[in-house]
Scaffold this active site. Structure first.
Site, PDB file in Angstrom:
ATOM      1  N   GLU A   1      21.594 -16.672  60.493  1.00  0.00           N
ATOM      2  CA  GLU A   1      21.786 -15.418  59.750  1.00  0.00           C
ATOM      3  C   GLU A   1      20.500 -14.980  59.056  1.00  0.00           C
ATOM      4  OE1 GLU A   1      24.071 -13.246  59.825  1.00  0.00           O
ATOM      5  OE2 GLU A   1      25.573 -14.354  60.939  1.00  0.00           O
ATOM      6  N   TYR A  15      25.535 -10.197  52.050  1.00  0.00           N
ATOM      7  CA  TYR A  15      25.897 -10.281  53.461  1.00  0.00           C
ATOM      8  C   TYR A  15      25.870 -11.729  53.958  1.00  0.00           C
ATOM      9  CZ  TYR A  15      25.759 -10.103  58.459  1.00  0.00           C
ATOM     10  OH  TYR A  15      26.041 -10.346  59.765  1.00  0.00           O
ATOM     11  N   ASP A  56      27.718  -5.671  57.963  1.00  0.00           N
ATOM     12  CA  ASP A  56      26.378  -5.297  58.435  1.00  0.00           C
ATOM     13  C   ASP A  56      26.471  -3.938  59.122  1.00  0.00           C
ATOM     14  OD1 ASP A  56      27.638  -5.788  60.823  1.00  0.00           O
ATOM     15  OD2 ASP A  56      26.160  -7.214  61.579  1.00  0.00           O
TER      16      ASP A  56
END
Ligand code: SF4
Length: 364
Positions: free
Chosen positions: A52, A135, A153
């Site tokens: 990520e 996020y 996102d």
């Protein structure tokens, strides 16, 4: 075109068709655990976190090789924490945004120091770690721990803006998407639900020409029903990026180059650089050049190279006039800290920001 309806936090029947589609069509990614038959295995938190962080501002295709390299060099978060920061920055070279690599290392150190090398299964605790924002905290919490939360996102924004025909522009309307998404989070397999949404946005509900006929959610999608999918998400008019300028001073002699480190704060903090003048607002004007030259690291026969190096950062364009020293560089290089003088042949091994590579290539 039908008129825009007010958004209601109604639950749409999307989880079941989406999970079914994911079991058949979801992407196989290196950091992902996908069980045949739709089992509920959770992915390794270190792998999820690493991927990520790498995926911020970078494509899945680019990240694959970096992810593999990092796992080979540092198979665990403890190994990454024990690495030298310079080695991490070098391995990161090419992914850009080096602040992410610094935070990656800092975060690994904290996970070891505070949690004995185990990422915490708690969204707030994840968010308190360096380099982990809303996020990433939600993505790791959902994908690695199956917690009932969901990251938003650009892909997920787009899917929800279309499902609900949201009038709000994105990313301003993200809080609305979060609320709408929170209603949909399923009681089981949330890890797969989240990844399925990411995949749907990346491969089916694409920014242009979404493949609505293949979409498992078309029965619930207002934009599809009204034939206006490509009109969503609504976007605010783009702000013009300002231009900044500077002069760069290349000191190369007998196959060696002077590349000191930038300060610890600000853009490209701690990275090696071709020394520059201060970065000033506005495009470079001819009359600015004399004052830029006054910022040269030493007095020498600086020669201006033709043209400019142009580079775009997230928030501004950058225009650089490049000067190269013609005389006395050898003596001057000899007087510098040897750690800042590098062989040109070793440039590929240094974690040089793209801007600096462009400046050096400009001279070549
Ligand atoms: Fe996106 Fe089309 Fe699916 Fe709607 S039906 S979610 S617009 S791909």
């Amino acid at each position: 075109m039908t008129s825009q309806k007010k958004v209601r936090l109604e639950k749409k029947p999307i989880a079941a068709p989406l999970l079914d589609w994911y079991d058949r069509q979801g992407r196989s990614l290196l950091w992902r655990v996908k069980e045949v038959g739709g089992g509920n295995a959770l992915a390794n938190p270190y792998h999820v976190w690493l991927s990520e962080i790498m995926l911020q501002q970078t494509t899945v295709a680019t990240v694959g090789a970096y992810f593999q390299k990092f796992l080979q060099m540092w198979p665990t978060v403890e190994a990454l924490a024990a690495a030298e920061l310079d080695d991490v920055l070098s391995a990161w070279a090419g992914l850009g945004y080096y602040a992410r690599a610094r935070n990656l290392h800092k975060c690994a150190l904290e996970v070891v120091a505070l949690y004995g090398g185990e990422f915490p299964a708690d969204e707030a605790a994840l968010k308190a770690l360096p380099g982990i924002g809303d996020y990433t905290a939600a993505a790791v919490a959902a994908i690695a721990f199956g917690l009932p939360t969901a990251p938003v996102d650009g892909n997920i924004e787009r899917v929800f803006a279309r499902l609900h025909r949201l009038a709000e522009t994105m990313p301003k309307g993200k809080p609305t998407v979060k609320k709408l998404l929170a209603v949909e989070v399923p009681e089981t397999r949330n890890n797969d639900f989240v990844q399925a949404l990411m995949d749907l946005g990346a491969t089916v509900c694409t920014p242009t020409k979404p493949a609505c006929l293949l979409c498992p959610l078309k029965g619930s999608c207002q934009a599809y029903r009204d034939g206006v999918a490509e009109d969503y998400p609504k976007k605010a008019p783009k702000k013009q990026k300002p231009t900044r300028h500077a002069a760069a001073f290349l000191i190369i002699n007998q196959g060696q180059i002077y590349l000191p480190k930038r300060g610890d704060k600000g853009l490209l903090a701690g990275m090696r650089e071709v020394p520059t003048s201060a970065w000033c607002d506005g495009p470079l004007k001819r009359q600015d050049e004399a004052s830029l030259l006054a910022a040269a690291p030493y007095d020498a026969g600086w020669q201006r190279l033709a043209g400019y190096v142009r580079h775009t950062f997230t928030h501004f364009h950058f225009e650089v006039a490049v000067y190269q020293v013609s005389k006395g560089a050898g003596t001057w290089l000899g007087a510098q800290d040897r750690a800042d003088v590098h062989r040109m042949a070793d440039l590929d091994d240094l974690a040089l920001p793209t801007l600096m590579k462009k400046i050096i290539q400009h001279a070549e």
